[in-house]
Design a protein around this motif. Structure first.
Motif, short mmCIF file in Angstrom:
data_model
loop_
_atom_site.label_atom_id
_atom_site.label_comp_id
_atom_site.label_asym_id
_atom_site.label_seq_id
_atom_site.Cartn_x
_atom_site.Cartn_y
_atom_site.Cartn_z
N ASP A 109 23.54 51.33 19.47
CA ASP A 109 23.74 50.24 20.42
C ASP A 109 22.78 49.12 20.06
OD1 ASP A 109 25.87 51.20 21.86
OD2 ASP A 109 24.66 52.08 23.45
N ASN A 110 23.30 48.10 19.38
CA ASN A 110 22.52 47.06 18.73
C ASN A 110 23.19 45.71 18.99
OD1 ASN A 110 20.92 45.93 16.25
ND2 ASN A 110 23.05 45.57 15.75
N PRO A 111 22.44 44.64 19.27
CA PRO A 111 20.99 44.52 19.41
C PRO A 111 20.47 45.22 20.68
CG PRO A 111 22.07 42.37 19.09
CD PRO A 111 23.13 43.36 19.44
N VAL A 112 19.16 45.25 20.83
CA VAL A 112 18.57 45.83 22.03
C VAL A 112 19.14 45.11 23.25
CG1 VAL A 112 16.44 46.75 21.07
CG2 VAL A 112 16.56 44.33 21.70
N GLY A 113 19.43 45.89 24.29
CA GLY A 113 20.08 45.34 25.47
C GLY A 113 21.56 45.66 25.51
N THR A 114 22.09 46.15 24.40
CA THR A 114 23.51 46.49 24.29
C THR A 114 23.74 47.94 24.67
OG1 THR A 114 23.83 44.88 22.50
CG2 THR A 114 25.43 46.67 22.67
N GLY A 115 24.83 48.22 25.38
CA GLY A 115 25.17 49.61 25.71
C GLY A 115 24.07 50.31 26.47
N TYR A 116 23.59 51.44 25.92
CA TYR A 116 22.48 52.17 26.53
C TYR A 116 21.12 51.63 26.09
CZ TYR A 116 25.70 55.92 28.02
OH TYR A 116 26.70 56.65 28.61
N SER A 117 21.08 50.80 25.05
CA SER A 117 19.83 50.17 24.64
C SER A 117 19.41 49.18 25.73
CB SER A 117 19.99 49.45 23.30
OG SER A 117 20.30 50.35 22.26
N TYR A 118 18.12 49.00 25.87
CA TYR A 118 17.66 48.12 26.95
C TYR A 118 16.30 47.52 26.62
CZ TYR A 118 14.56 51.97 28.39
OH TYR A 118 13.60 52.95 28.42
N THR A 119 15.99 46.44 27.33
CA THR A 119 14.67 45.83 27.22
C THR A 119 14.03 45.80 28.60
OG1 THR A 119 15.55 43.60 27.57
CG2 THR A 119 15.37 44.38 25.29
N VAL A 327 22.44 39.64 26.34
CA VAL A 327 22.34 39.72 24.88
C VAL A 327 23.11 38.57 24.25
CG1 VAL A 327 23.05 41.06 22.85
CG2 VAL A 327 21.99 42.22 24.80
N PHE A 328 24.34 38.35 24.72
CA PHE A 328 25.17 37.28 24.17
C PHE A 328 24.49 35.92 24.36
CE2 PHE A 328 28.54 34.28 23.68
CZ PHE A 328 29.47 34.87 22.82
N GLU A 329 23.99 35.68 25.55
CA GLU A 329 23.34 34.39 25.83
C GLU A 329 22.10 34.20 24.97
OE1 GLU A 329 22.73 33.35 29.87
OE2 GLU A 329 24.63 34.18 30.55
N SER A 330 21.34 35.27 24.77
CA SER A 330 20.12 35.18 23.97
C SER A 330 20.42 34.83 22.51
CB SER A 330 19.35 36.50 24.05
OG SER A 330 18.14 36.43 23.33
N MET A 331 21.60 35.27 22.04
CA MET A 331 21.99 35.04 20.64
C MET A 331 22.87 33.80 20.48
SD MET A 331 20.79 37.68 18.74
CE MET A 331 21.92 37.93 17.37
N ALA A 332 23.11 33.05 21.56
CA ALA A 332 24.07 31.95 21.51
C ALA A 332 23.72 30.88 20.48
CB ALA A 332 24.19 31.31 22.90
N GLY A 333 22.44 30.63 20.26
CA GLY A 333 22.03 29.64 19.28
C GLY A 333 22.26 30.09 17.85
N ASP A 334 22.50 31.39 17.66
CA ASP A 334 22.72 31.96 16.34
C ASP A 334 24.21 32.18 16.06
OD1 ASP A 334 21.21 33.22 14.01
OD2 ASP A 334 22.50 34.89 14.56
#
Length: 442
Positions: A109-119, A327-334
């Motif tokens: 589950d990648n990036p962190v925050g996805t699925g069971y991954s969390y921050t 996660v999506f919002e954090s990566m929006a600039g990329d």
């Protein structure tokens, strides 16, 4: 602890997680393992391994494949596992085309925050593919240190959609880490499926137009919206380009009666259709199209119910998919940045690279993939372009073509017919055959 895991070994199908009045039957594979790795302070990544379950070979004689989902924010352990290539489908019935028949499969589950991954906080979410790759190096180093039996087994990374963009960056860093001796594994190649490698080359109307999905008026509107994306990218305004891309998708939907971006021959479900309250913002529109389909209600209920109880290591305060939109919002600039240069670096380093794409995919259409491939600086490209492709018979239908492919030196391209964005879901037997070919089992 930095690394925690649980391994289950059984010799028959077991029934787990009997709830108060309803028994949730979760069959367990012959051998599977899962756990968390703390990849950074406050960032916890979940992985789930299925050992190969073949009647003709030991897992030691078969490759290890890591599967990376798209989004960003889509769960490999959820969608990739139960909707595409895992041993069980969403109804917990055995999947006849599971990749576990031909390889050990590692879902992350990648990036962190996805699925069971969390921050622990949203500040710890990844911001770009460089950060994603750095986190994955920590996970892979821990994984291969724990699972030493896999250090010499050929290791492949397969991916889908935005997962392909991450897979390219991860593969380049892994190549460097293996050469430096910091990670012990037998990295054998990466496969980029319907991948978000060069978004700018997907920003054109040709596939929509040629498939008779637009009239002249609609074509003009889509072209105008697409040109706004191109202009933002040229100016290096990638966050703005992401917003403009969302507008372009809206325009396409409005002019095609809500075409399914993932498979043009499949109707969108009601929850995916555009409405005024669903598209109140640019990012909300993108999340609706690229995250929500991977987190349908029925899958969420499975992952937050029986599967969560089976795993037994998910913290109480963590909900499967709970941070996906963040996660999506954090990566929006990329999101709209290309990584074609990374693919070039991989090829120059001698890494095996495969591109595969579904014929019916609209969001990552095959024409767009061919455009960036033809711009590669790889020294074998001229010869590759002159080659004729080879037809592959459809495993389900004798004497019918299921795909075409070309391969030269360390690069290959597969055109999968009658498949959309999620190739293993649409054409499971063909996807399994492709896996065997890429991993040199056929």
């Amino acid at each position: 602890p930095p690394f925690s895991s649980r391994t289950t070994v059984v010799t028959s199908w077991l029934l787990l997680n009997c709830m108060q009045t309803v028994c949730s039957c979760v069959p367990v594979q012959a051998k599977e393992s899962w756990g968390y790795v703390d990849v950074r302070e406050g960032a916890h990544m979940f992985w789930w391994l299925y050992y190969a379950n073949s009647s003709s070979a030991s897992y030691k004689d078969l490759p290890l494949v890591m599967w990376l989902q798209g989004g960003p924010g889509g769960s490999s352990c959820g969608f990739g596992n139960f909707e595409e290539i895992g041993p069980l489908d969403r109804d917990l019935k055995p999947r006849g085309t599971s990749w576990v028949r031909a390889a050990s499969v590692l879902f992350v589950d990648n990036p962190v925050g996805t699925g069971y991954s969390y921050t622990d906080t949203e500040d710890a979410l990844a911001k770009d593919v460089a950060m994603v790759a750095s986190d994955m190096m920590v996970l892979l180093k821990s994984f291969f240190s724990l699972k030493t039996e896999f250090q010499s087994i050929p290791f492949f990374i397969f991916s889908e959609s935005y997962g392909g963009k991450m897979a390219a960056a991860i593969s380049l860093e892994l190549t460097k880490a293996v050469q430096a001796g910091s990670i012990k594994c037998n990295f054998a190649g990466v496969a980029l499926g319907d991948s978000w490698i060069s978004p700018i080359d997907l920003c054109h109307q040709t596939p929509v137009d040629q498939r008779s999905l637009l009239d002249d008026n609609g074509l003009d509107e889509v072209t105008k919206a697409a040109n706004a994306v191109l202009e933002a990218v040229k100016q290096g305004q990638y966050r703005k380009a992401t917003d403009m891309w969302s507008i372009t998708e809206n325009v396409v939907e409005q002019n095609t009666n809500n075409v399914n971006f993932y498979n043009i021959l499949t109707q969108n479900s009601d929850e995916m259709k555009t409405s005024s309250d669903q598209t109140s913002g640019f990012l909300s529109s993108l999340k609706r199209r690229h995250i929500h389909p991977l987190h349908r209600q029925s899958l969420s209920e499975l992952m937050n119910g029986p599967i969560r109880q089976k795993l037994g290591v998910i913290p109480k305060n963590v909900t499967w998919g709970g941070q996906a939109e963040a996660v999506f919002e954090s990566m929006a600039g990329d999101f709209m940045k290309p990584v074609v240069d990374i693919v070039d670096q991989l090829l120059a380093a001698g890494a095996n690279v495969t591109v595969y794409n579904g014929q019916l995919d609209l969001i990552v259409d095959t024409v767009g993939q061919e455009i960036w491939v033809k711009r590669l600086k790889w020294d074998g490209l001229q010869y590759f372009n002159k080659m004729k492709w080879t037809a592959l018979e459809d495993p389900q239908t004798e004497s019918q073509t299921g795909a075409f492919y070309k391969t030269y030196k360390n690069f290959a391209f597969y055109w999968i017919l009658k498949a959309g964005h999620m190739i293993p879901s649409d054409q499971g037997p063909m996807a399994l055959r492709m896996l065997k070919m890429v991993t040199q089992q056929e």
